[in-house]
Design an enzyme around this catalytic site. Sequence first.
Site, PDB file in Angstrom:
ATOM      1  N   LYS A 116      57.215  32.349  -6.830  1.00 30.60           N
ATOM      2  CA  LYS A 116      56.804  31.710  -5.572  1.00 30.60           C
ATOM      3  C   LYS A 116      56.255  32.696  -4.541  1.00 30.60           C
ATOM      4  O   LYS A 116      55.462  32.308  -3.690  1.00 30.60           O
ATOM      5  CB  LYS A 116      57.974  30.943  -4.988  1.00 30.60           C
ATOM      6  CG  LYS A 116      58.372  29.739  -5.842  1.00 30.60           C
ATOM      7  CD  LYS A 116      59.436  28.983  -5.106  1.00 30.60           C
ATOM      8  CE  LYS A 116      59.968  27.830  -5.878  1.00 30.60           C
ATOM      9  NZ  LYS A 116      60.909  27.074  -5.049  1.00 30.60           N
ATOM     10  N   GLU A 199      62.105  32.260   4.107  1.00 28.24           N
ATOM     11  CA  GLU A 199      61.155  31.512   4.940  1.00 28.24           C
ATOM     12  C   GLU A 199      61.863  31.050   6.200  1.00 28.24           C
ATOM     13  O   GLU A 199      63.076  30.822   6.184  1.00 28.24           O
ATOM     14  CB  GLU A 199      60.662  30.252   4.203  1.00 28.24           C
ATOM     15  CG  GLU A 199      59.585  30.496   3.185  1.00 28.24           C
ATOM     16  CD  GLU A 199      59.182  29.217   2.451  1.00 28.24           C
ATOM     17  OE1 GLU A 199      59.764  28.141   2.718  1.00 28.24           O
ATOM     18  OE2 GLU A 199      58.298  29.309   1.601  1.00 28.24           O
ATOM     19  N   HIS A 234      67.947  18.607  -1.382  1.00 32.10           N
ATOM     20  CA  HIS A 234      66.613  19.145  -1.650  1.00 32.10           C
ATOM     21  C   HIS A 234      65.989  18.596  -2.933  1.00 32.10           C
ATOM     22  O   HIS A 234      65.062  19.191  -3.488  1.00 32.10           O
ATOM     23  CB  HIS A 234      66.610  20.683  -1.701  1.00 32.10           C
ATOM     24  CG  HIS A 234      67.081  21.316  -0.423  1.00 32.10           C
ATOM     25  ND1 HIS A 234      66.497  21.050   0.795  1.00 32.10           N
ATOM     26  CD2 HIS A 234      68.083  22.177  -0.153  1.00 32.10           C
ATOM     27  CE1 HIS A 234      67.112  21.729   1.733  1.00 32.10           C
ATOM     28  NE2 HIS A 234      68.090  22.415   1.198  1.00 32.10           N
ATOM     29  N   ARG A 290      52.544  21.256 -13.406  1.00 32.84           N
ATOM     30  CA  ARG A 290      52.892  20.286 -14.457  1.00 32.84           C
ATOM     31  C   ARG A 290      52.704  18.898 -13.880  1.00 32.84           C
ATOM     32  O   ARG A 290      52.413  18.758 -12.698  1.00 32.84           O
ATOM     33  CB  ARG A 290      54.363  20.449 -14.836  1.00 32.84           C
ATOM     34  CG  ARG A 290      55.255  20.321 -13.603  1.00 32.84           C
ATOM     35  CD  ARG A 290      56.716  20.285 -13.921  1.00 32.84           C
ATOM     36  NE  ARG A 290      57.543  20.684 -12.807  1.00 32.84           N
ATOM     37  CZ  ARG A 290      57.899  19.917 -11.775  1.00 32.84           C
ATOM     38  NH1 ARG A 290      57.469  18.676 -11.715  1.00 32.84           N
ATOM     39  NH2 ARG A 290      58.654  20.372 -10.805  1.00 32.84           N
TER      40      ARG A 290
HETATM   41  P1  ADP Z   1      62.354  23.881  -5.309  1.00 29.52           P
HETATM   42  O1  ADP Z   1      61.158  24.382  -6.099  1.00 29.52           O
HETATM   43  O2  ADP Z   1      63.620  24.596  -5.660  1.00 29.52           O
HETATM   44  O3  ADP Z   1      62.463  22.405  -5.331  1.00 29.52           O
HETATM   45  P2  ADP Z   1      60.911  24.004  -2.763  1.00 29.52           P
HETATM   46  O4  ADP Z   1      60.400  25.280  -2.212  1.00 29.52           O
HETATM   47  O5  ADP Z   1      59.912  23.077  -3.394  1.00 29.52           O
HETATM   48  O6  ADP Z   1      62.089  24.332  -3.793  1.00 29.52           O
HETATM   49  O7  ADP Z   1      61.694  23.211  -1.634  1.00 29.52           O
HETATM   50  C1  ADP Z   1      62.411  22.037  -1.923  1.00 29.52           C
HETATM   51  C2  ADP Z   1      62.776  21.315  -0.636  1.00 29.52           C
HETATM   52  O8  ADP Z   1      63.551  22.176   0.210  1.00 29.52           O
HETATM   53  C3  ADP Z   1      61.594  20.907   0.232  1.00 29.52           C
HETATM   54  O9  ADP Z   1      61.052  19.682  -0.154  1.00 29.52           O
HETATM   55  C4  ADP Z   1      62.250  20.828   1.598  1.00 29.52           C
HETATM   56  O10 ADP Z   1      63.036  19.652   1.701  1.00 29.52           O
HETATM   57  C5  ADP Z   1      63.222  21.980   1.566  1.00 29.52           C
HETATM   58  N1  ADP Z   1      62.589  23.198   2.108  1.00 29.52           N
HETATM   59  C6  ADP Z   1      61.953  24.154   1.406  1.00 29.52           C
HETATM   60  N2  ADP Z   1      61.503  25.128   2.201  1.00 29.52           N
HETATM   61  C7  ADP Z   1      61.838  24.791   3.454  1.00 29.52           C
HETATM   62  C8  ADP Z   1      61.643  25.396   4.743  1.00 29.52           C
HETATM   63  N3  ADP Z   1      61.018  26.561   4.885  1.00 29.52           N
HETATM   64  N4  ADP Z   1      62.132  24.737   5.825  1.00 29.52           N
HETATM   65  C9  ADP Z   1      62.776  23.559   5.710  1.00 29.52           C
HETATM   66  N5  ADP Z   1      63.001  22.948   4.522  1.00 29.52           N
HETATM   67  C10 ADP Z   1      62.539  23.544   3.414  1.00 29.52           C
END
Ligand code: ADP
Length: 471
Positions: A116, A199, A234, A290
Amino acid sequence: MINKILVANRGEIAIRVMRAARESGIATVAVYSEADKDSLFVKYGDEAYCIGPASARESYLNIPSIIKVAKTFGADAIHPGYGFLAENADFARVCEKEGIIFIGPSSQALELVGNKTHAREAAQAAGVPVVPGINQCSDLAEIEIEVEKIGYPVIIKPSDGGGGIGMQVVNRKNELKRSLEMSSTIASRAFGKGDVYIEKYLQHPRHIEVQVLADCHGNVVHLCERECSIQRMHNKLVEEAPSPIVTPEIRAEMGRMAVDFARKIDYRGAGTVEFIYCEERFYFIEMNARVQVEHTVTEMVTGVDIIKEQLRIASGLPLSIAQEEVKINGWSIECRINAEDPFNNFAPSPGALKAYRSPGGIGIRVDSGVYNGFVISPYYHPMISKLIAWGRDRDEVIARMKRALYEYIIVGVKTNIILHKAIMENPRFVSGDLYTDFLSLEKDLTQDMLQIQERDRASVERLKETFKFIS
Ligand code: ADP
């Protein structure tokens, strides 16, 4: 051209792929674990071979076994579905080496977006905004200084992770060290690599993502956005297309950025560029290389069969649609129906479906691999189905989803249907005021679920009376 596809997955997505293959005149091979021998997808494939015991590591993640079946039985392509090996660059590389078409992006593209922090860097290089953050996390003192600049709270994420696993929200400085260690330990255990990045943790954001398709003739299109803000821990639970908040201008901008990103990394196949949206700005978070669980809602509003496009791309054909032909027609919502106990912290509830009847009627689609008498296995994610509704507008699709949830009969396991009913009736949801912590902040949902259960008890019992339960 592809003649025979081995589907390296199980359940509803295996059937979804086989349906697209059947419509395209392509034969399919199912591979299954011993625990799945009675599954529908095993019968749906033209051929089926057992590849190992229940444990996913020894079956659905067993690269040598899968390759051996493909070679022995003449499959010239492999579709990995989602999860399992879908984003595994090593698997894609083995396929490439063995001369088997991997229905997905190249191993290089998988490698890039699988990390990532590399994906964040590529997004920045493509001019796509990313959440303020820190890509390199080695020296604690330096990290502390950088985090002070960004401002608390922040979120620590495994660089090679997914599924929300190992993510840690940090609210103050004295939690930072412990959370970094914890995230890294969980990441090492789950993903074999302990690297993490940080982040800014955005408050009450929305999760909005863009579906892209890219062929090997230089065509890249986007199929507009999906909103997936209703999440538990999440993980997505309810998805919809389009997003209630996205205007045509924002759609065009997000779409253009998703396409620019895909072009920048020389992407091929179906993929999703994920953004979080906060205070009228959106930020790239990652790309899923995917087909996603929620691709269905995009199919419902655009009419494009995303899996068939994947098959075309993998066969070397151009996309069947151009960007100007992509139009949104109506609204679609998907509810993930899981065998889990909504009144006991959503603990999995495996077991036999003693009675099962899925909803139907106008505007309803059910993607599932189960049937009456089927046993939901304790070995895998307890998804029963994806219930998808389509309506001319958001009000109609919500009313239709409520009607479908009322019709759904599942006896023998606990399900989260009651939670979906409560969400569909929630005034905030109905008004389109969505955010990723919606479920944790709506304190009265358990109360709502109990009330709805009581209110609907008599009508649900009446529907169940028609069944002779399997004992
Ligand atoms: P994964 O690949 O593990 O699912 P993601 O980076 O896609 O992780 O994030 C999954 C979820 O986590 C997002 O949809 C959001 O709800 C929350 N999230 C991710 N990054 C942030 C952020 N910087 N601030 C707030 N919520 C976040």
